[in-house]
Design a protein around this motif. Sequence first.
Motif, PDB file in Angstrom:
ATOM      1  N   SER A 158       8.583 -74.589 -60.044  1.00 37.70           N
ATOM      2  CA  SER A 158       8.765 -73.170 -60.597  1.00 37.70           C
ATOM      3  C   SER A 158       8.560 -73.528 -62.280  1.00 37.70           C
ATOM      4  O   SER A 158       7.644 -72.850 -62.973  1.00 37.70           O
ATOM      5  N   GLU A 159       9.238 -74.307 -62.941  1.00 39.34           N
ATOM      6  CA  GLU A 159       9.204 -74.547 -63.950  1.00 39.34           C
ATOM      7  C   GLU A 159       7.766 -74.828 -64.741  1.00 39.34           C
ATOM      8  O   GLU A 159       7.419 -74.494 -65.654  1.00 39.34           O
ATOM      9  N   ILE A 164       2.766 -73.540 -67.349  1.00 35.83           N
ATOM     10  CA  ILE A 164       1.064 -73.174 -67.512  1.00 35.83           C
ATOM     11  C   ILE A 164       0.883 -71.804 -67.637  1.00 35.83           C
ATOM     12  O   ILE A 164       0.065 -71.520 -68.693  1.00 35.83           O
ATOM     13  N   LEU A 165       1.662 -70.792 -67.219  1.00 37.24           N
ATOM     14  CA  LEU A 165       1.240 -69.464 -67.652  1.00 37.24           C
ATOM     15  C   LEU A 165       1.589 -69.215 -69.178  1.00 37.24           C
ATOM     16  O   LEU A 165       0.960 -68.617 -69.944  1.00 37.24           O
ATOM     17  N   VAL A 225      -1.725 -80.641 -70.132  1.00 40.41           N
ATOM     18  CA  VAL A 225      -0.779 -81.440 -69.758  1.00 40.41           C
ATOM     19  C   VAL A 225      -0.009 -80.500 -68.654  1.00 40.41           C
ATOM     20  O   VAL A 225       0.423 -81.146 -67.785  1.00 40.41           O
ATOM     21  N   SER A 226       0.117 -79.081 -68.660  1.00 42.39           N
ATOM     22  CA  SER A 226       0.983 -78.543 -68.007  1.00 42.39           C
ATOM     23  C   SER A 226       0.174 -78.521 -66.354  1.00 42.39           C
ATOM     24  O   SER A 226       1.275 -78.670 -65.446  1.00 42.39           O
ATOM     25  N   TYR A 431      12.866 -66.392 -69.948  1.00 35.65           N
ATOM     26  CA  TYR A 431      13.717 -65.513 -69.012  1.00 35.65           C
ATOM     27  C   TYR A 431      13.637 -66.178 -67.490  1.00 35.65           C
ATOM     28  O   TYR A 431      14.506 -66.098 -66.835  1.00 35.65           O
ATOM     29  N   VAL A 432      12.246 -66.092 -67.208  1.00 35.73           N
ATOM     30  CA  VAL A 432      12.187 -66.448 -65.454  1.00 35.73           C
ATOM     31  C   VAL A 432      12.637 -67.853 -65.363  1.00 35.73           C
ATOM     32  O   VAL A 432      13.296 -67.824 -64.529  1.00 35.73           O
ATOM     33  N   THR A 433      12.392 -68.957 -66.078  1.00 40.46           N
ATOM     34  CA  THR A 433      12.905 -70.036 -66.043  1.00 40.46           C
ATOM     35  C   THR A 433      14.553 -70.399 -66.019  1.00 40.46           C
ATOM     36  O   THR A 433      15.019 -71.088 -65.172  1.00 40.46           O
TER      37      THR A 433
END
Length: 489
Positions: A158-159, A164-165, A225-226, A431-433
């Motif tokens: 998820s991270e 990437i986003l 890299v992501s 916030y999401v991570t």
Amino acid sequence: MSPLISLPSRAPLRHAISLLVVAAFAPSVQAADLLTITQDALTHSATLNSSRSTFKSTEAGQDVERGDLLPQISATGSAYRYDTLSSQRYAGSSAAQAGSSGASSSGEDYNGTSLGVNVTQALFDATNWYEYQQSKKQVGQQALQLEIDQQQLLYDVSEAYFEILRAKEVLDARQAQEKAIGRQREQANEQFNVGLVAITDVNEAQAAFDSARAQRIAAKSDLQVSFETLERLTGKHYDSIEGLDSDLPIQPPTPVRRDEWVEIALASSPSIQYAQAGVGLAESGVDIAQAGHLPTLDAFADYSYANNDRDELRGHNEDLQIGVQANLPIYTGGSTSASVRENTYTLEATQYDFEDQRRFTTQQVRSLFAQVSNDVESVEAQREAIVSSRSALEATRAGYEVGTRNIVDVLDAEQSLYESMSDYADARYTYVTDLLQLRQQAGVLNLDVIRGTNRWLRDSNPVSLDVNDADDNSTVDDIGKRPTPPPRS
């Protein structure tokens, strides 16, 4: 005489039609979402598969220890050829006592077979029993380690996905910044060429453009890299992934009380349970060491069969022995007592480790809860900062046009706006991570959580590695070039 209008040749026309047909029927590549990528990772992750294999190995070790408590049966057999030759001379004064030569010789040869079977059954062996109990605890602890590794993988994937986003939104901001400052640079060049501004304004614009260009290149590298990080976790390559909906609700974590999250963690965290299982393993180690002082009692049965074809003998031999055997260790050089002390200290250490893990998890959950709560306010603040920075930029541009502001002020305002845009993207994904990490530390990160997060992804704005550089009407050759002042009249 050539015609006024030339008709196109048939070959290019056929080529164009064929390209249109291929494009119409070619399957569209659908962007991968978080749930799909997570399922790929659960199947192909080298780290998780290693943990699964370790768990299976530990299960097999339990069967090994159980085998010591079950009957032990062994059989032996042999077939042999027996040859003897004897040559002797009598030690007497008269040769007549031993015949004419005073010597005798004899020989014997025959074939033989033998078979033996041994059966033992432990009636009382405390060491083997406690080792078996310890092996069952090891299986339970390894199952917890597998759960830890799985939740860690869910978070890592998820991270990496949201990284990437994040990198794409930061790159978009850097590209827009480079484009805007590029236009400002062109305007400064035009004004300088007609004598409206000094060369210092042109140099300031060029320096800002070079800095923006370097930031855009770095952001593009971060995006590449992501993608590589995500590919390492899943073992698969993704051309594009779905983007995050702009309407993602930024809300405080539920439950809304910090202490409730701590209670959930203390009851559900596999890390805490793993440390607690380590205490149980150490207690079994003490039991095993103390069992070294106890006697053992075994039942046994031995059967043997032997036969040969000697001329003077006929038949075979059979032996059967059944009994009980006890063994009492009286003195082992002090090693048993030393082993008890060693395992007692190990038990004490695991108890401290368990307490430390409880404290660490409690602190992590409290910190992450506070961080997520702050993230909610930070996202809103960064959104307002974009509005304020845009208003400040418009005011600065207006002041520049009337002469109350200089180009440095305009460039600073431009950079401030795009920094705010980058910070807003960073705040949303943080916030999401952070929310996912809070669930991981509490021990409740699972596929249902990933499925819920996945609902906020949209394939209408996919993110891929196909990134076009900013259209600033410049080439690599004019990086770092400075305009030449016009000749003086």
